[in-house]
Motif scaffolding. Structure first.
Motif, PDB file in Angstrom:
ATOM      1  N   PRO A   1       0.904  -1.349   0.111  1.00 33.56           N
ATOM      2  CA  PRO A   1       0.024  -0.183   0.021  1.00 33.56           C
ATOM      3  C   PRO A   1       0.567   1.420  -0.047  1.00 33.56           C
ATOM      4  O   PRO A   1       0.435   2.253  -0.353  1.00 33.56           O
ATOM      5  N   ILE A   2       2.377   1.018   0.573  1.00 31.38           N
ATOM      6  CA  ILE A   2       3.355   2.379   0.573  1.00 31.38           C
ATOM      7  C   ILE A   2       3.428   2.448  -0.882  1.00 31.38           C
ATOM      8  O   ILE A   2       3.646   3.740  -1.517  1.00 31.38           O
ATOM      9  N   CYS A   3       4.546   1.690  -2.263  1.00 27.19           N
ATOM     10  CA  CYS A   3       4.894   1.840  -2.711  1.00 27.19           C
ATOM     11  C   CYS A   3       4.223   0.918  -4.072  1.00 27.19           C
ATOM     12  O   CYS A   3       4.815   1.350  -4.996  1.00 27.19           O
ATOM     13  N   GLY A   4       3.576  -0.017  -4.098  1.00 27.18           N
ATOM     14  CA  GLY A   4       2.763  -0.424  -5.147  1.00 27.18           C
ATOM     15  C   GLY A   4       4.015  -2.310  -5.422  1.00 27.18           C
ATOM     16  O   GLY A   4       2.803  -2.734  -6.738  1.00 27.18           O
ATOM     17  N   SER A   5       4.414  -1.981  -4.363  1.00 20.55           N
ATOM     18  CA  SER A   5       5.709  -3.004  -5.005  1.00 20.55           C
ATOM     19  C   SER A   5       4.849  -4.137  -4.604  1.00 20.55           C
ATOM     20  O   SER A   5       4.041  -4.489  -3.625  1.00 20.55           O
ATOM     21  N   ALA A   6       5.461  -5.648  -5.303  1.00 16.73           N
ATOM     22  CA  ALA A   6       5.022  -6.796  -4.245  1.00 16.73           C
ATOM     23  C   ALA A   6       5.288  -7.313  -3.833  1.00 16.73           C
ATOM     24  O   ALA A   6       6.945  -7.313  -2.908  1.00 16.73           O
ATOM     25  N   PRO A   7       4.464  -8.261  -2.418  1.00 18.36           N
ATOM     26  CA  PRO A   7       5.049  -8.343  -0.908  1.00 18.36           C
ATOM     27  C   PRO A   7       5.776 -10.314  -1.450  1.00 18.36           C
ATOM     28  O   PRO A   7       5.703 -10.880  -2.564  1.00 18.36           O
TER      29      PRO A   7
ATOM     30  N   ALA B   1      -0.760 -20.790   9.567  1.00 15.33           N
ATOM     31  CA  ALA B   1       0.685 -19.374   9.636  1.00 15.33           C
ATOM     32  C   ALA B   1       0.324 -18.809   8.038  1.00 15.33           C
ATOM     33  O   ALA B   1       0.473 -17.405   8.634  1.00 15.33           O
ATOM     34  N   VAL B   2       0.188 -19.664   7.600  1.00 16.28           N
ATOM     35  CA  VAL B   2       0.535 -18.459   5.892  1.00 16.28           C
ATOM     36  C   VAL B   2      -0.225 -18.017   5.278  1.00 16.28           C
ATOM     37  O   VAL B   2      -0.462 -16.743   5.312  1.00 16.28           O
ATOM     38  N   ASP B   3      -2.204 -18.569   5.700  1.00 15.78           N
ATOM     39  CA  ASP B   3      -2.847 -18.177   5.667  1.00 15.78           C
ATOM     40  C   ASP B   3      -2.994 -17.053   6.605  1.00 15.78           C
ATOM     41  O   ASP B   3      -3.708 -16.058   6.287  1.00 15.78           O
ATOM     42  N   SER B   4      -3.140 -16.594   7.872  1.00 11.75           N
ATOM     43  CA  SER B   4      -3.103 -15.737   8.561  1.00 11.75           C
ATOM     44  C   SER B   4      -1.891 -14.397   8.618  1.00 11.75           C
ATOM     45  O   SER B   4      -2.389 -13.547   8.091  1.00 11.75           O
ATOM     46  N   VAL B   5      -1.120 -14.903   7.775  1.00 12.34           N
ATOM     47  CA  VAL B   5       0.339 -13.766   7.474  1.00 12.34           C
ATOM     48  C   VAL B   5      -0.352 -13.088   5.784  1.00 12.34           C
ATOM     49  O   VAL B   5      -0.391 -11.592   5.797  1.00 12.34           O
ATOM     50  N   LYS B   6      -1.443 -13.745   5.321  1.00 15.31           N
ATOM     51  CA  LYS B   6      -1.460 -13.849   3.458  1.00 15.31           C
ATOM     52  C   LYS B   6      -2.627 -12.403   4.462  1.00 15.31           C
ATOM     53  O   LYS B   6      -2.458 -11.210   3.580  1.00 15.31           O
TER      54      LYS B   6
ATOM     55  N   SER C   1       9.306  -2.735   3.722  1.00 15.33           N
ATOM     56  CA  SER C   1      10.282  -3.725   3.637  1.00 15.33           C
ATOM     57  C   SER C   1      11.350  -4.333   4.767  1.00 15.33           C
ATOM     58  O   SER C   1      11.470  -5.273   4.692  1.00 15.33           O
ATOM     59  N   LYS C   2      11.151  -3.574   5.919  1.00 14.55           N
ATOM     60  CA  LYS C   2      11.595  -3.584   6.979  1.00 14.55           C
ATOM     61  C   LYS C   2      11.385  -4.028   8.293  1.00 14.55           C
ATOM     62  O   LYS C   2      11.678  -4.569   8.622  1.00 14.55           O
ATOM     63  N   ASN C   3       9.752  -3.762   7.818  1.00 15.16           N
ATOM     64  CA  ASN C   3       8.900  -4.171   9.278  1.00 15.16           C
ATOM     65  C   ASN C   3       8.231  -5.560   8.288  1.00 15.16           C
ATOM     66  O   ASN C   3       7.254  -5.077   8.048  1.00 15.16           O
ATOM     67  N   ALA C   4       8.372  -6.171   9.242  1.00 11.21           N
ATOM     68  CA  ALA C   4       7.675  -7.644   8.210  1.00 11.21           C
ATOM     69  C   ALA C   4       6.601  -8.495   9.294  1.00 11.21           C
ATOM     70  O   ALA C   4       6.203  -7.445  10.017  1.00 11.21           O
ATOM     71  N   LEU C   5       5.172  -8.383   8.437  1.00 11.32           N
ATOM     72  CA  LEU C   5       3.941  -9.274   9.512  1.00 11.32           C
ATOM     73  C   LEU C   5       3.977 -10.893   9.525  1.00 11.32           C
ATOM     74  O   LEU C   5       5.028 -11.169   8.504  1.00 11.32           O
TER      75      LEU C   5
ATOM     76  N   ASN D   1      -4.999  -7.114   5.304  1.00 16.27           N
ATOM     77  CA  ASN D   1      -6.087  -6.257   6.105  1.00 16.27           C
ATOM     78  C   ASN D   1      -5.198  -5.080   6.391  1.00 16.27           C
ATOM     79  O   ASN D   1      -5.766  -3.535   6.095  1.00 16.27           O
ATOM     80  N   GLN D   2      -4.417  -5.255   6.177  1.00 15.05           N
ATOM     81  CA  GLN D   2      -3.301  -3.885   6.783  1.00 15.05           C
ATOM     82  C   GLN D   2      -3.527  -2.478   4.930  1.00 15.05           C
ATOM     83  O   GLN D   2      -3.303  -1.530   5.190  1.00 15.05           O
TER      84      GLN D   2
END
Length: 87
Positions: free
Chosen positions: A7-13, A61-66, A45-49, A71-72
């Protein structure tokens, strides 16, 4: 589940899977699943969920982080839209 762009820069996670053990020390077989922005200059990129696989399993865990990432994205996008409306 499809991931929203940053949401900040538009890059892929991207998602990483880091073991929670070293040798025989730690929680063998458990991982820390992290998601963050692929743009090294972006603050996200520095603050990972992250979410641990301990107790729930890797798929959960993968579904939760996605879900947390998406949501973020929604929350930050709404805040940016609101700020633009008041200016």
């Amino acid at each position: 589940m499809k991931l929203c762009c940053c949401p900040i820069c538009g890059s892929a996670p991207y998602i990483t899977k880091d073991p929670l053990w070293e040798g025989t020390r730690g929680y063998v077989g458990s991982y820390n699943i992290k998601i963050k922005c692929s743009n090294d200059e972006c603050v996200l990129s520095k603050n990972a969920l992250s979410h641990s696989t301990m107790g729930e399993g890797e798929l959960f865990a993968v579904d939760s982080v996605k879900e947390a990432w998406n949501n973020q994205f929604t929350t930050i996008t709404k805040q940016l839209e609101w700020r633009n409306e008041i200016k």
